[in-house]
Write a protein that holds these residues in place. Sequence first.
Motif, short mmCIF file in Angstrom:
data_model
loop_
_atom_site.label_atom_id
_atom_site.label_comp_id
_atom_site.label_asym_id
_atom_site.label_seq_id
_atom_site.Cartn_x
_atom_site.Cartn_y
_atom_site.Cartn_z
N VAL A 287 0.80 -1.22 0.00
CA VAL A 287 0.00 0.00 0.00
C VAL A 287 0.83 1.27 0.00
CG1 VAL A 287 -1.96 -1.11 1.10
CG2 VAL A 287 -0.25 0.01 2.51
N VAL A 288 2.10 1.18 0.37
CA VAL A 288 2.95 2.38 0.44
C VAL A 288 2.99 3.13 -0.89
CG1 VAL A 288 5.34 3.16 0.71
CG2 VAL A 288 4.31 1.67 2.41
N PRO A 289 3.19 2.46 -2.04
CA PRO A 289 3.22 3.23 -3.30
C PRO A 289 1.93 3.99 -3.57
CG PRO A 289 4.10 1.03 -3.63
CD PRO A 289 3.52 1.05 -2.25
N ASP A 290 0.79 3.43 -3.18
CA ASP A 290 -0.48 4.12 -3.41
C ASP A 290 -0.64 5.31 -2.47
OD1 ASP A 290 -1.27 2.42 -5.46
OD2 ASP A 290 -2.16 1.00 -4.07
N TYR A 291 -0.28 5.16 -1.21
CA TYR A 291 -0.47 6.23 -0.25
C TYR A 291 0.54 7.36 -0.40
CZ TYR A 291 -3.83 3.32 2.23
OH TYR A 291 -4.91 2.57 2.56
N LEU A 292 1.73 7.07 -0.88
CA LEU A 292 2.76 8.09 -1.00
C LEU A 292 3.00 8.54 -2.44
CD1 LEU A 292 5.38 6.74 1.57
CD2 LEU A 292 3.51 8.36 1.92
N ARG A 293 2.11 8.18 -3.34
CA ARG A 293 2.25 8.55 -4.75
C ARG A 293 2.11 10.06 -4.93
NH1 ARG A 293 -1.02 4.94 -8.11
NH2 ARG A 293 0.86 3.77 -7.87
N THR A 294 2.97 10.63 -5.76
CA THR A 294 2.88 12.05 -6.08
C THR A 294 2.53 12.28 -7.53
OG1 THR A 294 5.25 12.14 -6.54
CG2 THR A 294 4.54 12.71 -4.30
N LYS A 295 2.52 11.23 -8.33
CA LYS A 295 2.17 11.33 -9.74
C LYS A 295 1.00 10.38 -10.02
CE LYS A 295 5.13 11.30 -12.93
NZ LYS A 295 6.17 10.95 -13.90
N LEU A 296 0.36 10.62 -11.16
CA LEU A 296 -0.70 9.72 -11.59
C LEU A 296 -0.12 8.34 -11.86
CD1 LEU A 296 -2.77 11.80 -14.16
CD2 LEU A 296 -3.49 11.07 -11.90
N GLU B 230 -1.85 8.29 -16.63
CA GLU B 230 -1.07 9.36 -17.27
C GLU B 230 -1.04 9.17 -18.79
OE1 GLU B 230 3.17 11.63 -16.54
OE2 GLU B 230 2.72 9.80 -15.45
N ARG B 231 -0.87 7.92 -19.23
CA ARG B 231 -0.86 7.62 -20.66
C ARG B 231 -2.22 7.93 -21.29
NH1 ARG B 231 -2.96 3.71 -22.94
NH2 ARG B 231 -3.04 2.35 -21.13
#
Length: 158
Positions: A95-104, A109-110
């Motif tokens: 879950v860390v990548p989802d909670y700390l994401r700063t980009k789409l 994004e594509r």
Amino acid sequence: MDATLSSLVGRIQDIKGSLSSLMMKLEKDQAQWPVLLDSFATLSGQVNMLLKQLKSDKAPALHSRVVWPCNLSNKGDEELEKVTEGRIPVFHHEVVPDYLRTKLDLDLERQQQEMEAEGDKLTPEAAKLQINQLNERAGQILATISQYRENWGAVQTW
């Protein structure tokens, strides 16, 4: 830094309170249009004040700060759950990548880039034609709804 963060937390809690108040009004069907407009105006003002505070010269540059997870665990963390009001019961590698994401997300994004490219290819004449077609279709839908509403009223008066 601590004073700025505590001030930001206070403003965010105000926004959260306004949102929960609005949600309660909506859930209880007590939301008349003027009440909704007042709630949205309050929220807009609160968000604008938060943004002003973030852009202020007195606030330290928070965008240059890094959030780094120090403790990842597959076990439930009661303190984390309490602090996040039950939204995050476990803080682990999935879950860390989802909670700390700063980009789409890369797929999103594509897709956004593809839609923007498609929109850039559209000529002003074609855009105006699509807008007119959309407005015409929306008018047809509104007419159909009005017709059904009138028929429903006639059925109800039996």
